[in-house]
Scaffold this motif. Sequence first.
Motif, short mmCIF file in Angstrom:
data_model
loop_
_atom_site.label_atom_id
_atom_site.label_comp_id
_atom_site.label_asym_id
_atom_site.label_seq_id
_atom_site.Cartn_x
_atom_site.Cartn_y
_atom_site.Cartn_z
N MET A 62 0.84 -1.20 0.00
CA MET A 62 0.00 0.00 0.00
C MET A 62 0.87 1.25 0.00
O MET A 62 1.88 1.32 0.68
CB MET A 62 -0.90 0.01 1.25
CG MET A 62 -1.76 1.25 1.38
SD MET A 62 -2.72 1.31 2.92
CE MET A 62 -3.89 0.00 2.61
N GLU A 63 0.46 2.22 -0.79
CA GLU A 63 1.16 3.50 -0.79
C GLU A 63 0.62 4.38 0.34
O GLU A 63 -0.47 4.18 0.86
CB GLU A 63 0.99 4.19 -2.14
CG GLU A 63 1.83 3.59 -3.24
CD GLU A 63 3.31 3.60 -2.90
OE1 GLU A 63 3.84 4.69 -2.57
OE2 GLU A 63 3.94 2.53 -2.96
N PHE A 64 1.39 5.39 0.68
CA PHE A 64 0.97 6.31 1.72
C PHE A 64 -0.16 7.19 1.22
O PHE A 64 -0.14 7.68 0.10
CB PHE A 64 2.15 7.17 2.16
CG PHE A 64 3.20 6.40 2.91
CD1 PHE A 64 3.01 6.07 4.25
CD2 PHE A 64 4.37 5.99 2.29
CE1 PHE A 64 3.96 5.37 4.96
CE2 PHE A 64 5.33 5.29 2.99
CZ PHE A 64 5.13 4.97 4.33
N ASN A 65 -1.14 7.40 2.09
CA ASN A 65 -2.29 8.23 1.75
C ASN A 65 -2.94 8.73 3.05
O ASN A 65 -2.39 8.54 4.14
CB ASN A 65 -3.30 7.45 0.89
CG ASN A 65 -3.72 6.14 1.55
OD1 ASN A 65 -3.79 6.04 2.78
ND2 ASN A 65 -4.02 5.13 0.75
N GLU A 66 -4.08 9.38 2.93
CA GLU A 66 -4.75 9.94 4.10
C GLU A 66 -5.11 8.86 5.13
O GLU A 66 -5.06 9.11 6.34
CB GLU A 66 -6.04 10.67 3.68
CG GLU A 66 -5.79 11.87 2.77
CD GLU A 66 -5.93 11.53 1.30
OE1 GLU A 66 -6.39 12.39 0.53
OE2 GLU A 66 -5.55 10.39 0.90
N MET A 67 -5.49 7.68 4.65
CA MET A 67 -5.92 6.62 5.56
C MET A 67 -4.76 6.08 6.38
O MET A 67 -4.90 5.77 7.57
CB MET A 67 -6.61 5.50 4.78
CG MET A 67 -8.01 5.86 4.30
SD MET A 67 -8.09 7.21 3.06
CE MET A 67 -7.40 6.37 1.61
N VAL A 68 -3.60 5.96 5.76
CA VAL A 68 -2.40 5.56 6.51
C VAL A 68 -2.06 6.63 7.54
O VAL A 68 -1.74 6.34 8.70
CB VAL A 68 -1.21 5.32 5.56
CG1 VAL A 68 0.05 4.99 6.35
CG2 VAL A 68 -1.52 4.18 4.59
N HIS A 69 -2.14 7.88 7.12
CA HIS A 69 -1.87 9.00 8.01
C HIS A 69 -2.80 8.97 9.23
O HIS A 69 -2.35 9.13 10.38
CB HIS A 69 -2.04 10.30 7.23
CG HIS A 69 -1.55 11.53 7.92
ND1 HIS A 69 -2.36 12.30 8.74
CD2 HIS A 69 -0.33 12.14 7.92
CE1 HIS A 69 -1.67 13.32 9.19
NE2 HIS A 69 -0.44 13.26 8.72
N ALA A 70 -4.08 8.75 8.99
CA ALA A 70 -5.05 8.67 10.09
C ALA A 70 -4.77 7.47 10.99
O ALA A 70 -4.94 7.56 12.22
CB ALA A 70 -6.47 8.59 9.53
#
Length: 232
Positions: free
Chosen positions: A1-9
């Motif tokens: 998985m690439e980094f995105n808002e959901m990973v950040h959250a």
Amino acid sequence: MEFNEMVHATIAARFHVRLTGAFGERGRMAFLHATRCYAEQRGRRMAQRAIRDGVEVLDWGAYLRYGEWENTGDAKRLGCANQKEVLSLSPDYVIRITSCPWHARFAELGLTQAGRDYCRDLDRSIARGFNPDLVFELKCTLHDGPCCVQAMRGADFAPGQDHPSRNPGALRGFEYHCGHSYWTYRRIAGAVFGAEGRQAAEQVLSDLAEYCGKETAERLLRFREVDFNLCD
């Protein structure tokens, strides 16, 4: 998985779980403090880039132009990208947000309180870091109702001024933002709770690996030496 808002959250959510689970209310206080620190650093970087570019007034227009992120394709495909409606342009810029990837991820994890604690000071702290004279108010959030309502006091926008062209040189990818988030929480957890705080941060890294994969999670370690107070 690439980094995105959901990973950040997920990073924020798991720090909330680990810190409150290990240290109770003191852990929650440390989480709130770290969130403010993280957000203020973002605001300071925005201000530094604006000043470097010759911006003479750090007003709400500059604040919007120098934001560091935009919705990712992942959030758009999942149908949880930020959606807003303008309620007022002047004297205050007031917006209603009806969709947010951070809210969606906190809700998916069943961590509503973590979402409340994350959102209560985030944008206000970004604005304070950008210019402490700006007044940002959060009236309600998606964690407790159908929308989030935010007010930027004294913006006095004319029609169209609330959509300034985002400065492409200010944007940073979510790998950077996730690295910033992880290391801010980790450093403050270690400063406050010592070895136990650092252990909690290692547990968060393991939690994250379960969500986005070990290789992706370990890429955050590359940001160990970054000074997030300074723009690049």
